[in-house]
Design a protein around this motif. Structure first.
Motif, short mmCIF file in Angstrom:
data_model
loop_
_atom_site.label_atom_id
_atom_site.label_comp_id
_atom_site.label_asym_id
_atom_site.label_seq_id
_atom_site.Cartn_x
_atom_site.Cartn_y
_atom_site.Cartn_z
N TRP A 1 0.82 -1.21 0.00
CA TRP A 1 0.00 0.00 0.00
C TRP A 1 0.85 1.26 0.00
CZ3 TRP A 1 -4.39 1.43 -1.68
CH2 TRP A 1 -5.45 0.50 -1.77
N MET A 2 1.95 1.22 0.73
CA MET A 2 2.83 2.39 0.72
C MET A 2 3.42 2.59 -0.68
SD MET A 2 2.81 3.97 3.55
CE MET A 2 1.09 3.55 3.77
N PHE A 3 3.77 1.47 -1.35
CA PHE A 3 4.26 1.60 -2.73
C PHE A 3 3.20 2.24 -3.61
CE2 PHE A 3 6.91 -2.48 -1.93
CZ PHE A 3 7.92 -1.73 -1.38
N LYS A 4 1.95 1.84 -3.39
CA LYS A 4 0.86 2.35 -4.23
C LYS A 4 0.59 3.83 -3.95
CE LYS A 4 -2.88 -0.43 -4.73
NZ LYS A 4 -2.94 -1.01 -6.07
N TYR B 1 8.01 4.00 -4.44
CA TYR B 1 8.67 2.70 -4.29
C TYR B 1 9.77 2.71 -3.25
CZ TYR B 1 6.50 -0.08 -8.00
OH TYR B 1 5.65 -0.83 -8.74
N ASN B 2 9.98 3.85 -2.60
CA ASN B 2 10.99 3.85 -1.54
C ASN B 2 10.54 2.91 -0.43
OD1 ASN B 2 12.76 4.44 0.60
ND2 ASN B 2 13.16 6.47 -0.27
N ILE B 3 11.46 2.04 0.03
CA ILE B 3 11.05 1.02 0.99
C ILE B 3 10.97 1.54 2.42
CG2 ILE B 3 11.89 -0.92 -0.38
CD1 ILE B 3 14.29 -0.95 1.62
N ILE B 4 11.51 2.73 2.69
CA ILE B 4 11.50 3.20 4.08
C ILE B 4 10.08 3.38 4.61
CG2 ILE B 4 12.15 5.10 5.63
CD1 ILE B 4 14.50 3.36 5.06
N PRO B 5 9.23 4.19 3.93
CA PRO B 5 7.85 4.28 4.43
C PRO B 5 7.15 2.92 4.42
CG PRO B 5 8.15 5.61 2.43
CD PRO B 5 9.47 5.05 2.78
N ALA B 6 7.48 2.09 3.43
CA ALA B 6 6.84 0.78 3.35
C ALA B 6 7.18 -0.08 4.56
CB ALA B 6 7.27 0.08 2.07
N MET B 7 8.46 -0.11 4.92
CA MET B 7 8.88 -0.94 6.06
C MET B 7 8.29 -0.39 7.36
SD MET B 7 10.74 -3.33 4.76
CE MET B 7 11.41 -3.99 6.25
N LEU B 8 8.29 0.94 7.49
CA LEU B 8 7.72 1.54 8.71
C LEU B 8 6.25 1.15 8.84
CD1 LEU B 8 9.29 5.12 8.81
CD2 LEU B 8 9.69 3.19 10.36
N ALA B 9 5.54 1.25 7.71
CA ALA B 9 4.12 0.90 7.75
C ALA B 9 3.95 -0.57 8.13
CB ALA B 9 3.49 1.17 6.39
N THR C 1 -6.65 -11.81 -6.86
CA THR C 1 -5.62 -11.31 -7.77
C THR C 1 -4.34 -10.97 -7.01
OG1 THR C 1 -7.49 -10.20 -8.78
CG2 THR C 1 -5.30 -9.70 -9.68
N GLY C 2 -4.51 -10.54 -5.79
CA GLY C 2 -3.34 -10.13 -5.02
C GLY C 2 -3.13 -8.64 -5.17
N LEU C 3 -2.51 -8.06 -4.15
CA LEU C 3 -2.30 -6.62 -4.16
C LEU C 3 -1.01 -6.29 -4.90
CD1 LEU C 3 -3.61 -4.07 -2.97
CD2 LEU C 3 -2.00 -4.24 -1.07
N GLN C 4 -1.11 -5.37 -5.85
CA GLN C 4 0.10 -4.97 -6.58
C GLN C 4 -0.01 -3.51 -7.01
OE1 GLN C 4 0.14 -6.96 -10.54
NE2 GLN C 4 -1.59 -8.09 -9.69
N VAL C 5 1.06 -3.00 -7.53
CA VAL C 5 1.10 -1.59 -7.91
C VAL C 5 0.67 -1.45 -9.37
CG1 VAL C 5 2.53 0.47 -8.01
CG2 VAL C 5 2.98 -1.27 -6.29
N TYR C 6 -0.27 -0.53 -9.62
CA TYR C 6 -0.71 -0.30 -10.99
C TYR C 6 -0.23 1.07 -11.47
CZ TYR C 6 -3.73 -4.29 -10.21
OH TYR C 6 -4.20 -5.54 -9.93
N ALA C 7 -0.21 1.23 -12.78
CA ALA C 7 0.30 2.48 -13.36
C ALA C 7 -0.49 3.69 -12.91
CB ALA C 7 0.29 2.38 -14.88
#
Ligand SMILES: Nc1ncnc2c1ncn2[C@@H]1O[C@H](COP(=O)(O)OP(=O)(O)O)[C@@H](O)[C@H]1O
Ligand SMILES: [Mg+2]
Lengths: 252, 403
Positions: free
Chosen positions: B87-90, B94-102, B153-159
């Motif tokens: 979700w953070m990527f979306k 794509y920076n992983i810092i906010p993603a990992m924190l979340a 479908t699974g969660l993924q990042v869309y354009a």
């Protein structure tokens, strides 16, 4: 007013009246013994005092506060420690760790998140734990696993765990049961020594009259859940009601 | 050093060396050799799994190893962490810092709620409650929560995702300030090939930090309280300790580890689905810890590594490869051996794992770590000949539960 005031406590287990209108007053800095035949309700009374059981009615005041409805750890933090009839120790931990835990409980209270520092660096806790182990002559066994101790040592360890908290009231449930004569005498000496060293009130349940008469200043006789008499040791010997309660049991 | 005693420090150094050198250590055979094709494990996708599952098992061990409370729903935190990261990527970039924190924060919140409810019971009831929670999460992820999880479908990042923090030149794969997770350096030495991937090293560093924190927790007063709870909860309460917050803290820390592991999985591959929360995933974590050695520091890492190795290596072996191995034997013997071994390889790798697990549980209740200690004792006895071992009988070193 005693430090411990039990008034009109009743406890039923189904049809069995385990405690019937128990009144008990334990004066501060005395050793108070509770004696009585098997099944008289002695352990049940202690269970009420430490919050393990909630009585059906009555009140229990300790140090001016009611203990009823409090959790066991809260009651312990008020200053009541208990030695159990079958020792409750941390069998999987070392002797040293067993006595360090009550030291932490005393210093840090019921909960403290202390997740990064090492236990090895707790100098004051280690010192306290070693001092109490020395007091009960168990310092040499500090690194032994508690489960590997003899029965008598397990009892002494449990006693050390309670004493190191410096409780205001120490409850002892048959502390010498199953001990050899020599061990029993050691325990008596230990308790006497503790009594001399610090201000402490003890409430002791005991079958062994030798222990009772060596230590107790007041004695309450409990039979079928009800106190029969409360007297000094001198007056309890030969008391007709006591003879009656103990008929067929050990000679008083 | 680093606040550790010398034994723990040595252990940490070994783990650091093994993880950092894994791309070399795990590729002992030339790429094109038969052995290399079968047994080399030094490729990034597999090594990532070693360290991520290692981290997961280390966290699980803080709960199960120290307190004895067996969570059978730990994969739920893994799944939640994965979703949070994607979700953070979306939403951001794509920076992983906010993603990992979340991942950590969401897993922690989730663990507080689940822990609060499940810790009202102990023993088997606790395990069943955690299992029920995890299965509920799994079912919800597939049904009513589809708007959040994107269902099957699974969660993924869309354009057309917002990605509000993305600027023009940013990488379109997970990255750490431009350092892309899936890029790697390949090193060819003779017939050997070693691949050093950014993503693997990020996950490895997270695992090392997690391992270090777990050593500190094991040796801390908090760790001692947890072991005391495992040993005798009654005595704990009558000693004035409130066991509830201690248990909850252990549960939440353990859940946070799983959250980080989930976040790392998403960072390696920004796609996640509900199957990560399925009960078999939770069961796998339990098996890892028990196989390696519950309550020991290194055991869970070892267990995770071995299971992921078996899964990937043994499942690749097919009957052709087996025939190749036994080609030097007479035909009848070759066929016999292949017929015996065939059920244990390929899709049957679970059978191998099952046999290994049974052997370990029956003969080494302390897991593979205990096996290692027994071997070590055997060797030192041989070398010291009749040196008395009286010191070990019935004693336990105060500050060092076996590593
Ligand atoms: N938890 C319990 N449930 C039912 N009966 C109990 C329980 N605890 C004690 N009793 C009964 O209450 C009576 C008093 O027991 P207890 O207090 O252990 O006696 P003692 O004076 O020997 O310590 C006994 O008859 C015992 O069987
Ligand atoms: Mg009793």
């Amino acid at each position: 007013m005693g430090i411990l005031e039990v008034k009109g406590v009743n406890k039923r287990f189904g049809g069995l009246q385990a405690l019937g209108d128990v009144n008990l007053s334990v004066a501060e800095n005395t050793v108070h013994a509770i004696i009585g035949p098997n099944g008289a309700g002695k352990s049940t009374l202690l269970n009420v005092l430490v919050g393990k059981l909630i009585p059906d009615s009555g009140s229990v005041m300790f140090d001016g506060q009611s203990v009823l409805g409090r959790k066991p750890h809260e009651i312990n933090q008020m200053g009541i420690s208990r030695v159990f009839q079958t020792p409750e120790i941390f069998a999987d931990l070392s002797v040293m760790e067993n006595v360090m835990i009550p030291c932490f409980a005393r210093r840090d209270g019921a909960f403290r998140m202390h997740a990064i520092g090492s236990v090895r660096n707790e100098g004051d806790i280690i010192a306290q734990a070693e001092a109490i182990l020395a007091d009960v002559n168990m310092l040499a066994k500090r690194d032994m696993l508690a489960s590997a101790l003899s029965r008598g040592d397990k009892r002494r360890l449990e006693m050390a765990m309670c004493l190191v908290q410096e409780p205001k009231l120490l409850l002892l449930d048959e502390p010498t049961a199953g001990m050899a004569r020599a061990d029993t005498n050691n325990t008596i000496d230990l308790l006497k020594e503790i009594k001399e060293k610090r201000d402490i009130t003890m409430c002791i349940i005991e079958h062994d009259m030798h222990v009772v008469f060596s230590l107790a200043e007041r004695i309450t006789v409990l039979a079928q859940g009800t106190p029969l008499v409360e007297e000094t040791p001198e007056n309890i010997k030969g008391h007709p009601k006591v003879r009656e309660a103990y008929l067929g049991e050990a000679q008083v | 050093m680093l606040g550790l005693n010398s034994r723990d420090f040595k252990l940490l150094m070994i783990v650091i060396f093994m993880t950092l050198a894994a791309p070399i250590l795990l590729n002992p055979f030339p790429v094109d050799s038969a052995l290399g094709e079968s047994f080399n494990a030094g490729y990034p996708a597999l090594m990532q799994r070693f360290v991520i599952f290692g981290l997961l098992a280390v966290g699980f061990n803080i709960l199960f190893g120290l307190t004895g409370y067996l969570s059978f729903g730990h994969a739920a935190f893994l799944g939640v962490g994965s979703y949070a990261a994607v979700w953070m990527f979306k939403l951001l970039s794509y920076n992983i810092i906010p993603a990992m924190l979340a991942s950590v924060i969401v897993a922690a919140l989730f663990a507080v709620v689940i822990g609060y409810v499940c810790l009202r019971r102990s023993g088997i009831y606790f395990s069943i409650l955690t299992l029920a929670f995890a299965q509920m999460s799994y079912a919800l992820a597939y049904s009513v929560l589809s708007p959040i999880t994107n269902g099957e479908t699974g969660l993924q990042v869309y354009a057309d995702d917002p990605q509000v923090l993305m600027s023009a030149g940013d990488p379109v794969v997970p990255h750490l300030f431009g350092w892309e997770m899936n890029s790697s350096v390949t090193w060819n030495v003779g017939g050997w090939q070693f691949v050093f991937q950014n993503g693997y090293y990020l996950a490895a560093i997270c695992m090392i930090i997690g391992f270090y924190i777990s050593i500190r927790i094991f040796r801390s007063p908090f760790g001692l309280m947890l072991r005391a709870i495992k040993s005798n909860q009654t005595r704990m309460s009558y000693t004035g300790m409130n066991t509830k917050p201690y248990m909850l803290a252990a549960f939440v820390i353990s859940g946070m580890y799983a959250g980080v592991a989930g976040g790392l999985m998403s960072a390696m591959d920004p796609l996640t689905g509900a199957e990560r929360m399925f009960w078999t995933a939770s069961g796998e974590i339990v098996v890892m810890a028990i196989l390696g050695g519950v309550g020991t520091l290194i055991g869970p890492v070892l267990g995770a590594g071995i299971i992921k190795y078996l899964e990937n290596i043994i499942s690749k072996i097919n009957s052709d490869i087996l025939h190749n191995w036994f080609a030097f034997m007479p035909d009848w013997m070759d066929n016999l051996l292949v017929n015996i071994l065939y059920p244990f390889v390929g899709k049957g790798w679970h059978l191998t794992l099952g046999v290994l697990f049974m052997v370990v549980v029956i003969f080494l209740p302390g897991g593979l770590v205990q096996g290692g200690q027994k071997l070590g004792a055997l060797f030192s006895r041989k070398s010291k000949s009749s040196d008395s071992d009286a010191t070990t009988a019935g004693t336990a070193n105060t500050n060092t539960p076996a590593e």
